[in-house]
Scaffold this active site. Structure first.
Site, PDB file in Angstrom:
ATOM      1  N   ARG A  16       0.852  -1.188   0.000  1.00  0.00           N
ATOM      2  CA  ARG A  16       0.000   0.000   0.000  1.00  0.00           C
ATOM      3  C   ARG A  16       0.887   1.237   0.000  1.00  0.00           C
ATOM      4  NH1 ARG A  16      -3.674  -2.322  -1.768  1.00  0.00           N
ATOM      5  NH2 ARG A  16      -5.702  -2.803  -0.845  1.00  0.00           N
ATOM      6  N   HIS A  51      -0.459   0.452  -9.994  1.00  0.00           N
ATOM      7  CA  HIS A  51      -1.153  -0.539  -9.143  1.00  0.00           C
ATOM      8  C   HIS A  51      -1.629  -1.735  -9.963  1.00  0.00           C
ATOM      9  CE1 HIS A  51      -3.446  -0.961  -5.072  1.00  0.00           C
ATOM     10  NE2 HIS A  51      -3.112  -2.140  -5.567  1.00  0.00           N
ATOM     11  N   GLU A  75      -3.975   7.512  -5.387  1.00  0.00           N
ATOM     12  CA  GLU A  75      -4.111   6.779  -6.645  1.00  0.00           C
ATOM     13  C   GLU A  75      -5.426   7.187  -7.278  1.00  0.00           C
ATOM     14  OE1 GLU A  75      -3.714   2.574  -6.091  1.00  0.00           O
ATOM     15  OE2 GLU A  75      -1.794   2.772  -5.094  1.00  0.00           O
TER      16      GLU A  75
END
Lengths: 322, 322
Positions: free
Chosen positions: A233, A281, A262
């Site tokens: 994360r 991601h 994000e």
């Protein structure tokens, strides 16, 4: 009363659906499938469903009678941090720890890219420049520190050792031993390890405890030759401190797949940070058939447990956050 | 008469020099060390030397009394194609097959980059774009075809199998079995393999036989999902045909470390070819300490053979070109 299972996912094949249906029928349960483009229909059906298998928080919130929510992702920080997402107080939460293989391949790839100077070679190639050979390093003989010894960490350790890494050191909360690691230490020992860490790989869940776990102070403890890879994360890293260290050459390189926020805005200084590999991601994306198969296997395994009245195997500890 | 060994290399450490000196002295031989910035001095000393350990063709040509030249590179095509480089007709030529580990790590890295769509993600990152997840593939379960089953091919096969590849098929001149491969076929069978090849890795020496071994016709036999990696010699690939196939989407991707010509000119269309990873002939660079250690080990092993009057272990067959 209908014992309904609501499934709302985009990656399912016909074979996956048949597998889920078979398992559901064996327990006299009824299943319906939706994609995330059909959220309204899914919510209408889910309102009285017992089980939800999805990855959409707002759908979860609407399934008021739910007894079990199987999240198709591994990271469940959003649910653990926000109890108001739970449709009722008794609903059980499980996650899908099936991303180890694909994330470990991402780690092997980015580790080699960093050790072999690909950020610099890529930049030269974009500028049509035939560069000179730069000093490189190898996974062979490398010692690395893996922050997080869960399924992802173990898959990384297996691959690094198979490629000849000299030592893979695991670091977790308690220091409890974990398979596939040469040594495992509790988080309190991390500061002592950092000054000799050549490669730090981070795969920790997003919890209060892991927020800025790679702090400015810890970044300063790493040697100049160190590389950092984060696939957990974005909250786990002090991004400003990492960018400063990279731009100043106080770190050899980094590969980040996760960020705060994000998506990373187009004008974020991260994009122009030296020796930094940025991916959006995607380390654990659900496009790999192997990952999708294991995801459905994992759900069906717990569906059998659920039907038989056994405890669920992949239950999340909401206090710990994973 | 002085039995001199001329060493002209840039990567030697003091420990390497001591190791070579020890071996030389054990046979009553004298050794002097030069860097490639001292070519004139090296040539002056080399004129009457018996042994040369270097990688500079024009120095080789000037060592008129030479009985053995150990080339520190693996590829010796330049010497085999041009007999006029030989200072006399009796001089033996050996090469250094020690680049397998570093080249295999380059292959693992680029294979993952191609399977995981890094050419597209890198392009987005350069443009500050947070892209969407694209379908990816894995080494786990992959079948690959390795053209060339020498030291490099074997190191690639070992790593791919360790990472879970389903099958590694070797292809060589004669089809003779080679360790670390699931199956080995002679080159005549290559066309039959190509239509089902997902990943073609090429590590063949630069000879007349391997020129355009990946021809336009063979590129056309590959499926659209295929990726090509070349770490041998640029001459082995029909570059124009490969560029066309990549730009037309008739191939999924390629990673080339070797080209014709090298360096690749800044205006070469290769630089802008779709889904192509370009590196400037660095897969087997001599910057890795492990590679340099093995290089010196390999020379000293044959120096012992030379001193004892035994055949040299790493002798090149000048007719075959490797």
């Amino acid at each position: 009363m209908a014992r309904d299972i609501c499934v709302c996912l985009d990656f399912l094949t016909d074979a996956h659906k048949a597998q889920i249906e078979r398992t559901a029928r064996s327990g006299g349960m009824n299943v319906r499938f939706f994609t995330t483009a059909q959220l309204d229909e899914a919510a209408a059906f889910g309102r009285t469903a017992e089980v939800l298998y999805s990855c959409v928080p707002k759908l979860f919130k609407q399934c008021k009678e739910l007894k079990w929510y199987c999240c198709a992702f591994a990271g469940v920080d959003v649910y653990c941090k926000d109890p108001s997402l739970f449709p009722n107080e008794h609903c059980q939460l499980t996650n899908s720890n099936v991303y180890g293989l694909t994330i470990a391949e991402h780690v092997v790839m980015t580790a080699l890219m960093l050790l072999r100077r690909m950020p610099a070679y890529s930049r030269q190639a974009f500028a049509h420049q035939w560069g000179k050979a730069m000093p490189i390093r190898s996974i062979h003989g490398l010692e690395l520190v893996m922050l997080g010894t869960g399924q992802i960490g173990r898959c990384v350790a297996q691959r690094m050792r198979a490629l000849g890494a000299a030592k893979v050191i695991g670091v977790n909360r308690s220091g409890r031993p974990a398979e596939d690691f040469d040594e495992v230490y509790p988080i309190e020992k991390l500061d002592g390890l950092l000054p000799s860490t050549e490669m730090l790989v981070m795969a920790v869940p997003g919890t209060d405890e892991t927020a800025h776990i790679l702090s400015r102070e810890r970044i300063a403890l790493l040697p100049e030759s160190a590389c950092v890879i984060n696939v957990g994360r974005g909250t786990a890293v002090d991004q400003a401190a990492l960018m400063e260290a990279l731009n100043a050459g106080r770190l050899a390189g980094a590969a980040l797949d996760v960020f705060t926020p994000e998506p990373l805005p187009a004008d974020h200084p991260m994009w122009e940070t030296k020796n930094l590999i940025i991916t959006p991601h995607i380390a654990g994306s659900t496009s790999l058939p192997y990952t999708c198969d294991r995801n459905v296997d994992s759900f069906c395994e717990d569906l059998e447990n659920y039907i038989a009245g056994r405890p669920l195997a992949h239950l999340v500890d909401r206090t710990l956050g994973y």
